[in-house]
Motif scaffolding. Sequence first.
Motif, mmCIF file in Angstrom:
data_model
loop_
_atom_site.group_PDB
_atom_site.id
_atom_site.type_symbol
_atom_site.label_atom_id
_atom_site.label_comp_id
_atom_site.label_asym_id
_atom_site.label_seq_id
_atom_site.Cartn_x
_atom_site.Cartn_y
_atom_site.Cartn_z
ATOM 1 N N GLU A 124 0.839 -1.188 0.000
ATOM 2 C CA GLU A 124 0.000 0.000 0.000
ATOM 3 C C GLU A 124 0.880 1.247 0.000
ATOM 4 O OE1 GLU A 124 -3.190 0.013 -0.266
ATOM 5 O OE2 GLU A 124 -3.594 -2.131 0.039
ATOM 6 N N SER A 125 0.292 2.351 -0.382
ATOM 7 C CA SER A 125 0.980 3.630 -0.254
ATOM 8 C C SER A 125 1.104 3.937 1.234
ATOM 9 C CB SER A 125 0.187 4.725 -0.954
ATOM 10 O OG SER A 125 0.832 5.971 -0.780
ATOM 11 N N GLY A 126 2.226 4.456 1.646
ATOM 12 C CA GLY A 126 2.467 4.703 3.061
ATOM 13 C C GLY A 126 3.359 3.619 3.621
ATOM 14 N N LEU A 127 3.084 3.196 4.883
ATOM 15 C CA LEU A 127 3.968 2.266 5.581
ATOM 16 C C LEU A 127 3.478 0.831 5.424
ATOM 17 C CD1 LEU A 127 6.383 1.784 7.452
ATOM 18 C CD2 LEU A 127 4.853 2.210 9.399
ATOM 19 N N ASN A 128 4.422 -0.047 4.989
ATOM 20 C CA ASN A 128 4.175 -1.478 4.892
ATOM 21 C C ASN A 128 5.163 -2.174 5.814
ATOM 22 O OD1 ASN A 128 2.330 -1.928 2.233
ATOM 23 N ND2 ASN A 128 3.749 -0.208 1.925
ATOM 24 N N VAL A 129 4.634 -2.904 6.817
ATOM 25 C CA VAL A 129 5.491 -3.586 7.779
ATOM 26 C C VAL A 129 5.406 -5.078 7.503
ATOM 27 C CG1 VAL A 129 5.973 -4.060 10.190
ATOM 28 C CG2 VAL A 129 5.183 -1.791 9.501
ATOM 29 N N ILE A 130 6.549 -5.676 7.212
ATOM 30 C CA ILE A 130 6.619 -7.116 6.973
ATOM 31 C C ILE A 130 7.247 -7.742 8.209
ATOM 32 C CG2 ILE A 130 7.559 -8.929 5.503
ATOM 33 C CD1 ILE A 130 7.665 -6.909 3.232
ATOM 34 N N CYS A 131 6.534 -8.635 8.825
ATOM 35 C CA CYS A 131 7.045 -9.237 10.041
ATOM 36 C C CYS A 131 6.877 -10.748 9.978
ATOM 37 C CB CYS A 131 6.344 -8.655 11.267
ATOM 38 S SG CYS A 131 4.550 -8.939 11.280
ATOM 39 N N GLY A 132 7.535 -11.423 10.884
ATOM 40 C CA GLY A 132 7.494 -12.873 10.932
ATOM 41 C C GLY A 132 8.738 -13.376 11.607
ATOM 42 N N PRO A 133 8.750 -14.641 11.971
ATOM 43 C CA PRO A 133 9.910 -15.182 12.675
ATOM 44 C C PRO A 133 11.139 -15.245 11.774
ATOM 45 C CG PRO A 133 8.406 -16.937 12.058
ATOM 46 C CD PRO A 133 7.706 -15.662 11.736
ATOM 47 N N ASN A 134 12.272 -15.457 12.399
ATOM 48 C CA ASN A 134 13.512 -15.618 11.646
ATOM 49 C C ASN A 134 13.404 -16.833 10.732
ATOM 50 O OD1 ASN A 134 14.788 -13.417 12.810
ATOM 51 N ND2 ASN A 134 15.559 -14.630 14.539
ATOM 52 N N GLY A 135 13.933 -16.664 9.485
ATOM 53 C CA GLY A 135 13.901 -17.758 8.526
ATOM 54 C C GLY A 135 12.591 -17.875 7.804
ATOM 55 N N ALA A 136 11.659 -16.952 8.025
ATOM 56 C CA ALA A 136 10.358 -17.049 7.373
ATOM 57 C C ALA A 136 10.416 -16.623 5.912
ATOM 58 C CB ALA A 136 9.341 -16.205 8.133
ATOM 59 N N GLY A 137 11.449 -15.854 5.529
ATOM 60 C CA GLY A 137 11.546 -15.377 4.142
ATOM 61 C C GLY A 137 11.232 -13.920 4.005
ATOM 62 N N LYS A 138 11.332 -13.165 5.130
ATOM 63 C CA LYS A 138 11.035 -11.726 5.086
ATOM 64 C C LYS A 138 12.077 -10.984 4.248
ATOM 65 C CE LYS A 138 11.415 -11.141 9.471
ATOM 66 N NZ LYS A 138 11.938 -12.498 9.727
ATOM 67 N N SER A 139 13.358 -11.216 4.595
ATOM 68 C CA SER A 139 14.434 -10.490 3.892
ATOM 69 C C SER A 139 14.475 -10.836 2.411
ATOM 70 C CB SER A 139 15.788 -10.802 4.534
ATOM 71 O OG SER A 139 15.821 -10.338 5.865
ATOM 72 N N SER A 140 13.957 -12.033 2.075
ATOM 73 C CA SER A 140 13.917 -12.421 0.657
ATOM 74 C C SER A 140 13.040 -11.476 -0.134
ATOM 75 C CB SER A 140 13.389 -13.855 0.514
ATOM 76 O OG SER A 140 14.220 -14.767 1.209
ATOM 77 N N ILE A 141 12.015 -10.928 0.538
ATOM 78 C CA ILE A 141 11.111 -10.011 -0.154
ATOM 79 C C ILE A 141 11.858 -8.744 -0.563
ATOM 80 C CG2 ILE A 141 9.036 -8.604 0.112
ATOM 81 C CD1 ILE A 141 7.957 -10.812 1.975
#
Length: 680
Positions: A41-58
């Motif tokens: 979305e326009s504005g702030l997008n927070v991606i969260c989840g445990p370590n190894g979930a694939g967040k940084s891959s995004i």
Amino acid sequence: MSGLEKASAHSVKGGAVKQSVVKEMILENFMSHEYSRIPLESGLNVICGPNGAGKSSILLAISVALGQTYTERSRKLSDLIRRGKDLARVSLVFDNSPREGGRKPVPFSRSDTFMLSRYLKKDGSYWYEGDFKEISKTEVGRLLDQLGLNPDNPLIIMHQGMVEEFSVTTPQEKLVMVEESVGFSRYRENLMEAQRRLEGLVGEETSTLQLMESASQTLEYWQGVYNRFLQKKNLLERKHLLEKELFWSQVARLEKNLEASKEKLQSREQVLQNTVERLKKTSQSVEDAWSQLSASRTELRKFYFTLARLEKGIAEGEVSQKTLSGVSHAVEERLTKVEGLLSKIGEGRSPDALQLREHLDTLRYMVKDYSSKAEEGQRKSKDLAKEVKDVHSEIGKVEEDLTRLIGKHVDLKVSEALLNYQKRNLEREVSEVKKSISDTEEERRQLLQQKPDGERAETERAPTEVADDLKIVNVQLGSLGDVPKEAETIYTNYSNLHKELEEKLKLVRENKALVLKEVEERKRIWKETLRILVEEVTPVYQRILSEVSATGTVRLTDMEDVEEAGLELLMGFRGAVPTVLDAYTQSGGERSVSIMAFLLSLQNRILSPFRAIDEFDVHMDPRNRESMLKILFSEMAKEGTGQYVVITPSQLTVLEKDVNLIFVQNTQSISQVEGVKSAK
């Protein structure tokens, strides 16, 4: 509008930045994502989840799609493909709806969305597609420039660990990043370009001065050579005149020799003609004398023949007389014997007597006959002796005449031989004179073929005299043999070059003065722009720090040198004196807080419509993490025009409205977007 805002407005190419937003991400066979669709979305997008979930891959996928140079997880793009797969795809779907003025962010696309995809293959190859049509990386770069995105600036897309890396970058690198993020790079580029031009002009001035010094030395040298060239030129002109004079003096000598040879030929031919006439008369006299001599020799030969005949007759008579005498004596002896026999036989009539008497008669007749013949022979011998004497007398006369005629003939032959000798000599002389005339005429003809230009040079001097002067000139020219024929051209060229260098130096110095003034003005604008920026950012930075019980400031360093100029962050926690942020003085959490405070203070100045940061809070304690999240939500809410992606492994205890919350979970080695919550 503040001074900084005015500067920013002028720094943005084409006016206001096009605020394009990524509406959705599609990851297919990318790292741990088999197939994920992530709405933004326009504005702030927070991606969260445990370590190894694939967040940084995004975030890494975003960087790959945008062609960012930096990739944290792998040096090879092929290693980003999901294990067991040969092809991966990362797609970003941009909002391409018209903005202010009715223009689309991607003008060549008619759709209200624009999809940018990047395909990766195991063999290391890749390609881009724009709305499912293949495009080049260069076209992608132009597209991102139109969208106002610079994915290679760490302040725009900050991967996991980059917060820590930012703390150890040099002040110079920090300042360059800030300039790029707020659109001030053009000020530095313009200043650097002006400085490069100034350095170029300084170098050009130095090189021109060196060239002028070298040209002056060379010109001085060639001035001397040119003076010698002029001397040589005058000598060459003198040589030309002397060669011309020598030529015509040689022609005159040949013509004079030719005239003398013709006069000599005429004289020799006259003498030859007289000699031929004398020789002709003498030859006739020789023939006449030879005829007389031949006649005398014939007459003498006749007398000798007569004498020989007479002497032969005398000799024959003597022989005949001796023979007759001998025969007569033999006959007489025979007669005596016959008479004695007959006397013995007697006067009878016997046959023997008759025969002896007949024989005796014959012998008596023979004696008489021989006696008669002997007398006649004696008489003839006397006559012949008399004739011999007369012939000897005639022979003597003829021999006297012959001796006289021989002497005369010899004298005439000597005269004839002498005249022939003189004739041959004269003919040889005439031939030699003719040949000399022919050779001289040929020499003159050949010489005239080399006739110099211009009219005939009249001279009274002999060729040897002219040649002596020419030798002197040649000796003088020999001493100038090292003077090149191009000396005048070279001297003129160097003289012109020296003048050109003087003009060039004058122009370079004028340009240097103008560029120096330009550098000073651009540096003033650059420094003033950054000063205003720091003045506006510092209070925000200090305010954010104050909310976590910290103090600090932002300052510029070494601003007199654009290459050494830098930006330093100072901070101090719980009443400590603020110190420069580095990797050794502050703790990891303190550095993270300071950097986030600075990044948040810059948000309203960053031109990029898209920004992202991964795990900014990894080193923060729970209290500071909660404080920074509140500040983050608050600051992002104030901006309201950009798109932000924040990745955090932490459990969110606070959540503001207008925050798009994305949960990522990894199940059986497959990352999945488990839920999306929009707090609006």
